[in-house]
Design an enzyme around this catalytic site. Structure first.
Site, mmCIF file in Angstrom:
data_model
loop_
_atom_site.group_PDB
_atom_site.id
_atom_site.type_symbol
_atom_site.label_atom_id
_atom_site.label_comp_id
_atom_site.label_asym_id
_atom_site.label_seq_id
_atom_site.Cartn_x
_atom_site.Cartn_y
_atom_site.Cartn_z
ATOM 1 N N CYS A 119 68.271 -48.450 -51.415
ATOM 2 C CA CYS A 119 67.985 -47.702 -50.182
ATOM 3 C C CYS A 119 67.620 -48.709 -49.074
ATOM 4 O O CYS A 119 68.416 -49.597 -48.765
ATOM 5 C CB CYS A 119 66.866 -46.699 -50.460
ATOM 6 S SG CYS A 119 66.464 -45.571 -49.110
ATOM 7 N N ASP A 166 77.172 -39.569 -50.106
ATOM 8 C CA ASP A 166 75.998 -39.982 -49.341
ATOM 9 C C ASP A 166 76.200 -39.724 -47.849
ATOM 10 O O ASP A 166 76.934 -40.437 -47.176
ATOM 11 C CB ASP A 166 75.736 -41.474 -49.590
ATOM 12 C CG ASP A 166 74.407 -41.953 -49.017
ATOM 13 O OD1 ASP A 166 73.811 -41.222 -48.207
ATOM 14 O OD2 ASP A 166 73.985 -43.065 -49.386
ATOM 15 N N HIS A 193 73.194 -40.300 -52.241
ATOM 16 C CA HIS A 193 72.206 -41.342 -51.955
ATOM 17 C C HIS A 193 71.103 -41.300 -53.013
ATOM 18 O O HIS A 193 70.645 -40.239 -53.406
ATOM 19 C CB HIS A 193 71.602 -41.104 -50.568
ATOM 20 C CG HIS A 193 70.747 -42.229 -50.085
ATOM 21 N ND1 HIS A 193 71.267 -43.375 -49.530
ATOM 22 C CD2 HIS A 193 69.400 -42.385 -50.075
ATOM 23 C CE1 HIS A 193 70.287 -44.191 -49.194
ATOM 24 N NE2 HIS A 193 69.136 -43.608 -49.520
#
Length: 224
Positions: A119, A166, A193
């Site tokens: 991330c 995502d 994600h």
């Protein structure tokens, strides 16, 4: 058997910060700096570090929010996400590079050093590949912000993992990044994600397993 503990590292500007360390019980294949998501060095990031240690790597997870708030360890509630975004927005990229460089120096005691981030940490890993010459390899998992940093010039091989579902990282941005760096490795997964995190609803076991196999192989190739 894994030997894990928390230590204190010092960046080149004098900032002291915590870092979780996991050491393998046996021959060491090199070191991996594990860069947190926006939720701090929580139980998931520590388990990721433990996993790399089980594979023979000395793993170090620096607490990159310590400059703002010490000992951040959050979950994945909407409130945690908002707090994490606020902390991330307060962290300066240059300062994060200093902290990652300190972790890399610690890792060099075990040999060659790689970096992996998830991330926000995925973007930090990508930036580190360009700004920390000592790195031997970098891996970025669904790095938010990576596609806006296509002009970076990495000094080591980089492996990118992205989820096709995502919405935070549009695929056209990934395509542009890949076009700018055709010599780097890119993999797409039919996942969302955060697919590597088994504490999130977006966890995808199949994608996580395949990405991890590729990651360990990549590090073994460049760090062993």
């Amino acid at each position: 058997m894994i030997d894990n503990d928390t230590t204190v590292l010092t960046a080149s500007d004098g900032h002291e910060f915590a870092a979780y360390m996991a050491k393998p019980d046996g021959p060491v294949r090199g070191a991996i700096v594990v860069v947190q998501e926006i939720f701090g060095v929580n139980s998931h990031i520590r388990s990721v570090a433990d996993g790399f240690a089980a594979d023979g790597f000395f793993a170090i997870a620096p607490s990159l929010f310590d400059r703002i708030r010490p000992n951040v360890q959050m979950g994945y509630t909407p409130e945690d996400i908002q707090t994490g975004i606020q902390l991330k927005d307060q962290q300066d990229l240059e300062k994060a590079m200093l902290d990652c460089a300190a972790a890399v120096r610690e890792g060099q005691k075990a040999g060659k050093v790689g970096i992996v981030g998830y991330c926000w940490g995925g973007a930090i890993a990508w930036a580190s590949a360009a700004h920390i010459p000592a790195l031997g390899a970098a891996v970025s998992y669904y790095g938010g912000g990576t596609t806006e940093m296509a002009d970076l010039q990495p000094q080591c091989p980089v492996l990118f993992h992205y989820g096709e579902l995502d919405q935070k990282i549009p695929l056209d941005g990934v395509a542009k990044l890949q076009a700018a760096h055709p010599d780097q490795a890119f993999h797409l997964y039919k996942a969302d994600h955060g697919f590597n995190c088994d504490q999130r609803g977006s966890f995808d076991a199949q994608a996580a397993r395949l990405a991890r196999e590729r990651t360990v192989t990549f590090f073994a190739q460049h760090l062993d």
